[in-house]
Motif scaffolding. Structure first.
Motif, PDB file in Angstrom:
ATOM      1  N   GLN A  74      -1.753   6.327   3.679  1.00 42.95           N
ATOM      2  CA  GLN A  74      -2.229   5.393   4.711  1.00 42.95           C
ATOM      3  C   GLN A  74      -3.295   6.019   5.581  1.00 42.95           C
ATOM      4  O   GLN A  74      -3.752   5.403   6.539  1.00 42.95           O
ATOM      5  N   LYS A  75      -3.643   7.264   5.317  1.00 39.32           N
ATOM      6  CA  LYS A  75      -4.629   8.013   6.106  1.00 39.32           C
ATOM      7  C   LYS A  75      -4.156   8.237   7.542  1.00 39.32           C
ATOM      8  O   LYS A  75      -4.957   8.517   8.422  1.00 39.32           O
ATOM      9  N   THR A  76      -2.853   8.086   7.778  1.00 46.80           N
ATOM     10  CA  THR A  76      -2.382   8.322   9.138  1.00 46.80           C
ATOM     11  C   THR A  76      -2.302   9.811   9.438  1.00 46.80           C
ATOM     12  O   THR A  76      -2.126  10.202  10.582  1.00 46.80           O
ATOM     13  N   LEU A  79      -4.562  10.725  12.085  1.00 46.89           N
ATOM     14  CA  LEU A  79      -4.109  10.568  13.472  1.00 46.89           C
ATOM     15  C   LEU A  79      -3.307  11.798  13.901  1.00 46.89           C
ATOM     16  O   LEU A  79      -3.537  12.359  14.971  1.00 46.89           O
ATOM     17  N   ALA A  83      -4.559  14.887  16.608  1.00 48.68           N
ATOM     18  CA  ALA A  83      -3.899  14.788  17.912  1.00 48.68           C
ATOM     19  C   ALA A  83      -3.627  16.202  18.435  1.00 48.68           C
ATOM     20  O   ALA A  83      -3.560  17.149  17.652  1.00 48.68           O
ATOM     21  N   PRO A  84      -3.484  16.321  19.755  1.00 50.34           N
ATOM     22  CA  PRO A  84      -3.243  17.658  20.311  1.00 50.34           C
ATOM     23  C   PRO A  84      -1.828  18.153  20.052  1.00 50.34           C
ATOM     24  O   PRO A  84      -1.068  18.432  20.964  1.00 50.34           O
TER      25      PRO A  84
ATOM     26  N   TYR B  78     -10.340   9.706  18.499  1.00 52.24           N
ATOM     27  CA  TYR B  78     -11.018   9.607  17.202  1.00 52.24           C
ATOM     28  C   TYR B  78     -10.594   8.336  16.481  1.00 52.24           C
ATOM     29  O   TYR B  78      -9.413   8.057  16.329  1.00 52.24           O
ATOM     30  N   PRO B  84      -6.112   4.759  11.192  1.00 53.87           N
ATOM     31  CA  PRO B  84      -4.845   5.360  10.781  1.00 53.87           C
ATOM     32  C   PRO B  84      -3.653   4.619  11.363  1.00 53.87           C
ATOM     33  O   PRO B  84      -3.115   4.991  12.394  1.00 53.87           O
ATOM     34  N   LEU B  85      -3.236   3.538  10.694  1.00 56.61           N
ATOM     35  CA  LEU B  85      -2.185   2.682  11.245  1.00 56.61           C
ATOM     36  C   LEU B  85      -0.918   2.750  10.409  1.00 56.61           C
ATOM     37  O   LEU B  85      -0.975   2.902   9.199  1.00 56.61           O
ATOM     38  N   TYR B  94       3.113   1.277  18.022  1.00 63.43           N
ATOM     39  CA  TYR B  94       2.115   2.201  17.492  1.00 63.43           C
ATOM     40  C   TYR B  94       1.329   2.866  18.614  1.00 63.43           C
ATOM     41  O   TYR B  94       1.143   4.084  18.617  1.00 63.43           O
ATOM     42  N   PHE B  97       3.403   5.339  20.452  1.00 59.72           N
ATOM     43  CA  PHE B  97       3.481   6.586  19.687  1.00 59.72           C
ATOM     44  C   PHE B  97       2.196   7.403  19.859  1.00 59.72           C
ATOM     45  O   PHE B  97       2.240   8.618  20.103  1.00 59.72           O
ATOM     46  N   LYS B 102      -0.544  12.041  22.131  1.00 57.30           N
ATOM     47  CA  LYS B 102      -1.671  12.611  22.874  1.00 57.30           C
ATOM     48  C   LYS B 102      -1.246  13.184  24.212  1.00 57.30           C
ATOM     49  O   LYS B 102      -2.073  13.461  25.061  1.00 57.30           O
ATOM     50  N   GLN B 145      -6.224   2.943  19.855  1.00 59.46           N
ATOM     51  CA  GLN B 145      -5.596   4.259  19.690  1.00 59.46           C
ATOM     52  C   GLN B 145      -6.547   5.371  20.120  1.00 59.46           C
ATOM     53  O   GLN B 145      -6.132   6.366  20.719  1.00 59.46           O
TER      54      GLN B 145
END
Lengths: 288, 373
Positions: A74-76, A79, A83-84, B78, B84-85, B94, B97, B102, B145
């Motif tokens: 899903q290319k998540t 994310l 992310a940090p 980004y 990116p879901l 979502y 989250f 972050k 997001q």
């Protein structure tokens, strides 16, 4: 790590995979319990736990096949990785969520020794809980390896089949000892086969034809040279190497009443290895 | 501020990004422009820490993305090419989250989620599963997001893909307004979009930077102009007059068949060449009916810069002078694109400071008062 853990738990609860895994475990354990303890009237829970190892064939693929495969599909993962949050936190968050889901039926299993008290299970309470502990440790090791397998591919089916094959291999590999002759020469052959496998792995990772050939040649020649110098060193070595993947023997020992800390440590170290390999695998993908 | 130094990414033998260097200043909107496969997404993926670079450094708001990834990532929002879901989550779940991921303080999470949903006008789908949303909504959830937690820098990979025209306008307005408070870097292959919302354009081709300038400057400086003259004089009369002018690179005549001749004169210089032409024509005794000038559009420049794969290139931007190696390479394309007259000494930063009101794509009409006789 908290955010990822929470999200994973939620997704196991709302999707099919969590309830299915828990239900299958409870079904199998419940059946074994009825068969060994209630029908035969045995007070020891050890047989029930021992025979429940079947569940890993289903629980491992169902729980782990999606962990990283789905993120990548899903290319998540974009994310998560932008992310940090450190990669270690991501992997551990997912791993702890897996363990949490697996712990639900284990907690239910903890009720079983109490039920056996009227049958005289009071004296065997200690072994019963230790057997559950080994069972849980083995599950953690499997989940960690399953997670690693899911980080290798972005195809759910391959990920699931990989998980099942892994469970199968670790369950039957102790039978393979007898197939591999313990003689020195047979061990040399075994080492050369290992060299070829390593070469294939190098090719898959790097797609560099000459590097893999080089690895095969160097390893095979080194094994051959070592064989010329001291052939006795090779005796029984193949069995030792195979035993790295031998989950079953480590699991089995408690069934014969010999609970040992090294067995437990074996599962703990396999769990750590799975987590480390997963981190390395994801890190490697960033660089390729 | 973002600084990219000598960035290189290789996939085996294929070089996706080739010694890319540039600087991005705060509070501006930057547009990455380039054909497919130019390395835009790869560059963005490296800048956000998703991919590791083969070589080079990326400094995000003072933190090196490789050495202090968590601090650097904290300042970035980004939106990747494919949002990116998680299809099994509702929009609110979502975004919650994403906010927790972050490290938005726990008390502010709810507010941040609502704020992001309002900005993207997706409040009406807040409690719907993402899998049931249309592509435009999904894109906007992905955008929400990115802006959650109010990061200093926004990196958006093709933010308007999949949206309908009304939504595209809304998103462009949003990017413009975000550009006042944040640094925005976006990629696109829609030229009109880039020239409309970006303060600065970075044109990439085959992993290399071929131009870095404001859209107006690029249009004005690079491809020159074409002047069309309609005149009752003959070609032989006009040719010596026109060819004698400065910056003329070509003269071409067509006979209109009605007693007039149309001349197409191409210029490579800056500014409006019509005054010189009219003066010269009058002095040479040629009369004319109309003189029109047509400037090169961003599209022409884009094609010109990205087609020249084999030739070496050059950039005017003074920021690039720091990197001697890439400077050399950049020099040639610029020359070839008619941007720089002197190869070794790149033009100074005047390109950025000159206020340019000229619209790149406007065709200016000749002044009727100057029409002869």
């Amino acid at each position: 790590m908290r955010a990822i853990y929470k999200k994973e738990i939620k997704s196991y609860a709302t999707s099919m995979s969590g309830p299915i895994a828990v239900a299958v475990m409870l079904l199998v354990v419940g059946y074994m319990f009825r068969y060994y303890n209630l029908s035969y009237g045995t007070a020891s829970l050890v047989y029930t736990v021992f025979n429940s190892n079947l569940i890993f064939y289903i629980v491992v693929p169902v729980l782990t096949m999606r962990t990283f495969t789905d993120e990548r599909r899903q290319k998540t993962d974009q994310l998560l990785l932008t992310a940090p949050v450190s990669l270690i936190d991501i992997v551990l968050g997912k791993y702890f969520a897996l363990i949490t889901v697996f712990a639900v039926p284990i907690l239910v299993m903890c009720i079983l020794p109490l039920i056996l008290i009227p049958l005289g299970g009071g004296e065997m309470m200690g072994t019963a809980y230790l057997s559950i502990l080994v069972f849980f440790a083995m599950g953690c090791a499997y989940l960690s390896c399953g997670m690693f397998i899911s980080s290798l591919t972005d195809n759910l089916i391959i990920s699931a089949i990989g998980g099942i094959l892994f469970v199968f291999a670790t369950m039957i590999i102790h039978n393979a000892y007898s197939m591999v002759s313990a003689s020195n020469f047979a061990s040399l052959i075994f080492f050369i086969v290992l060299a070829v496998l390593l070469g294939i792995l190098v090719y898959v990772m790097t797609k560099f034809y000459w590097a893999s050939l080089g690895v095969i040649l160097v390893c095979a020649l080194a094994a051959f040279a070592a064989f010329m110098v001291s052939p006795d060193w090779f005796g029984g070595k193949s069995e030792k190497i195979l035993s790295i993947f031998d989950f079953f023997s480590h699991f089995e020992s408690f069934a014969y009443g010999s609970f040992s800390i090294p067995d437990l440590l074996y599962f703990v170290s396999v769990s750590v290895a799975g987590v480390v390999l997963t981190i390395a695998r994801i890190q490697k993908r960033r660089w390729s | 501020m973002i600084e990219v130094r000598n960035l290189t990414k290789k996939y085996g033998d294929h070089i996706a990004v080739d010694h890319l260097s540039f600087k991005v200043d705060e509070g501006q909107v930057y547009g990455f422009l380039g054909p497919n496969g130019a390395g835009k997404s790869t560059t963005m993926n490296i800048m956000t820490g998703y991919l590791a670079a083969t070589e080079g450094d990326v400094i995000i708001n003072g933190y090196n993305i490789l050495e202090e990834p968590e601090k650097a990532k904290r300042t970035i929002g980004y939106l990747p090419e494919i949002p990116p879901l998680y299809p099994d989550m509702t929009v609110r779940e979502y975004l919650t989250f994403a906010a927790e991921l972050k490290k938005v303080p726990r008390k502010e999470v709810k507010l941040a989620v609502v704020h992001a949903m309002q900005e993207l006008s997706i409040m009406d789908v807040a409690d719907r599963l993402i899998r049931h949303l249309s592509k435009g909504y999904k894109q906007r959830v992905g955008f929400a997001q990115a802006i959650i937690g109010d990061p200093e820098t926004l990196i958006l990979d093709e933010p308007t893909v999949g949206l309908d025209p009304k939504q595209i306008i809304e998103i462009r307005e949003l990017i413009k307004s975000l550009g006042r408070r944040h640094t925005v870097i976006l990629s696109s292959h829609i030229l009109a979009e880039v020239s409309e919302i970006c303060d600065t354009v970075l044109i990439m081709s085959r992993g290399r930077l071929v131009a870095l300038d404001s859209p107006e400057n690029l249009a004005r400086k690079s491809a020159g102009a074409t002047v069309t003259i309609t005149s009752p004089a003959t070609a032989d009369e006009m040719r010596p007059v026109l060819e004698g002018l400065e910056h003329v690179t070509g003269v071409d005549f067509t006979d209109d068949g009605e007693g007039t001749v149309t001349a197409h004169v191409t210029f490579d210089g800056e500014g409006d060449p019509r005054k010189d032409i009219i003066t010269a024509l009058t002095a040479g005794g040629c009369s004319y009916y109309s003189v029109d000038v047509q400037r090169a559009s961003l599209e022409d420049i884009f094609l010109e810069l990205t087609d020249s794969e084999d030739e070496e290139y050059d950039d005017t931007d003074d920021e690039m002078t720091e990197d001697a190696e890439s400077q050399d390479r950049l020099n040639s394309v610029k020359t070839q694109a008619g941007m720089v007259s002197d190869e070794k000494e790149p033009e100074s930063s005047e390109s950025d400071s000159v206020a340019d009101t000229e619209q790149s794509e406007t065709q200016e009409e000749a002044d009727s008062g100057e029409e002869a006789e």
